[in-house]
Write an enzyme that holds these catalytic residues in place. Structure first.
Site, PDB file in Angstrom:
ATOM      1  N   THR A 193       0.744  -1.266   0.060  1.00  0.00           N
ATOM      2  CA  THR A 193       0.092   0.072   0.021  1.00  0.00           C
ATOM      3  C   THR A 193       0.874   1.481   0.025  1.00  0.00           C
ATOM      4  O   THR A 193       1.895   1.111   0.367  1.00  0.00           O
ATOM      5  CB  THR A 193      -0.855  -0.037   1.320  1.00  0.00           C
ATOM      6  OG1 THR A 193      -1.834  -1.176   1.269  1.00  0.00           O
ATOM      7  CG2 THR A 193      -1.741   1.221   1.291  1.00  0.00           C
ATOM      8  N   GLY A 223      -9.490  -4.866   0.464  1.00  0.00           N
ATOM      9  CA  GLY A 223      -8.880  -4.597   1.773  1.00  0.00           C
ATOM     10  C   GLY A 223      -9.389  -3.306   2.117  1.00  0.00           C
ATOM     11  O   GLY A 223     -10.345  -2.665   1.814  1.00  0.00           O
ATOM     12  N   GLY A 246      -5.248  -5.325   6.386  1.00  0.00           N
ATOM     13  CA  GLY A 246      -6.463  -4.771   5.819  1.00  0.00           C
ATOM     14  C   GLY A 246      -7.663  -5.383   6.843  1.00  0.00           C
ATOM     15  O   GLY A 246      -8.484  -4.557   7.282  1.00  0.00           O
TER      16      GLY A 246
END
Length: 323
Positions: A193, A223, A246
């Site tokens: 991410t 997520g 997540g």
């Protein structure tokens, strides 16, 4: 008028044996992206424009695995997701399951500004992207040889495997029975991410987050990153972007809780960040970056490290990995 502030992240869960060369590569990318944001803020671009610009830059580089260099599903395909939120009016847009959109964060902004909705996914998001004329590429553009190898490792271990950012496959170790996600074993947890938060010179906050998710994830898994209030949130008080496990971030509504404890408990920004990392993650591993309308910048994480950088108008700038 207040001063601007900006923060970026490239994910937590860093291998403590990360080679110095790779650390420097990560820091250089974070510095470059910070400078992109700083230049835009000095040109008086609004916060929402700056977070999109910076995350687009992060998506174009395979180092942190959002956009180009994405993690692969169990089918060997790419399913990307992103969200963006403008604290001025709490407008937001999000996408999931996109496979050919070069910049998912820019598509998320188009959802916010050019559709009657806040969230589009899979074939609907792809169809909307084509109608909007955004840049699209073959799925192979996002796939790297390194991540193909990581997927093979994950399949051999019969587990979810998340590639630790900027570490070559020779440094990946399968650690069995180390962690669990919703009761299922996973190996070497680290996120895929990137994110950016900004408060501009007018005190307007914005946040954006983009990810490709978990290596060997089930097709269709969504997520926290595209979920407003979980992975991304911005309001009049602050802007927040999260990264990490997540499922735990979703359960804790992590990004919204930073704003909530500031609004309802009267905590300052760093106090709020520390509180939600400590109290809202259960057993999950994650981190977040945040800015406030008062030009504060903060971050927090409960794992070994988090790739992050921040800067403020008064000349402060920091890029780091470890605590």
């Amino acid at each position: 008028m207040v001063g601007w502030a900006i923060a970026v992240h490239g994910g937590p869960g860093v291998d403590p044996n990360l080679p110095l060369e790779r650390q420097e590569q990560a820091k250089l990318l974070l510095t470059r992206c910070l400078n992109v944001g700083i230049s835009a803020l000095r040109s008086s671009l609004p916060a929402i424009d700056v977070v999109e610009l910076v995350v687009r830059e992060l998506e174009s580089d395979p180092l942190f695995n959002s956009g180009r260099g994405s993690a692969l599903t169990e089918k060997g395909t790419v399913e990307m997701e992103a969200s963006i939120m403008d604290g001025h009016g709490r407008r937001c847009g999000a996408v999931s399951g996109v496979t050919t959109v070069k910049s998912p964060v820019s598509l998320a902004r188009l959802v916010m500004e050019k559709s009657p909705h806040s969230y589009l996914a899979f074939s609907g998001a792809e169809e909307f992207a084509r109608r909007q004329g955004v840049e699209m590429v073959d799925n192979e553009y996002f796939i790297t040889e390194e991540n193909v190898g990581m997927l093979q490792l994950a399949k051999e271990a019969n587990t979810i495997l998340v590639r630790i950012p900027v570490i070559s496959s020779s440094f990946m170790i399968i650690i069995k029975n180390l962690l669990q996600m919703n009761g299922l074993p996973i190996s070497v947890y680290a996120p895929e991410t990137v994110g950016c938060v900004v408060v501009d010179g007018e005190g307007r906050c914005a946040a954006a987050t983009s990810t490709s998710g978990l290596m060997n994830k089930m097709s269709g898994r969504i997520g926290d990153s595209p979920l407003i209030g979980a992975g991304t949130y911005a309001c009049e008080v602050c802007g927040v972007s999260c990264t990490g496990e997540g499922e735990a971030i979703i359960r804790g509504t992590l990004a919204r809780d930073v704003a909530a404890v500031m609004e309802y408990k009267g905590l300052g920004l760093q106090e709020a960040v520390d509180y939600v990392v400590r109290e809202r993650l259960d057993q999950g591993k994650a981190g977040l970056i945040a800015v406030s309308r008062n030009s504060e910048v903060a971050y927090g994480f409960n794992c070994i490290g988090m790739f992050r950088g921040c800067a403020t108008q008064d000349g402060f700038m920091e890029v780091g990995i470890w605590e």
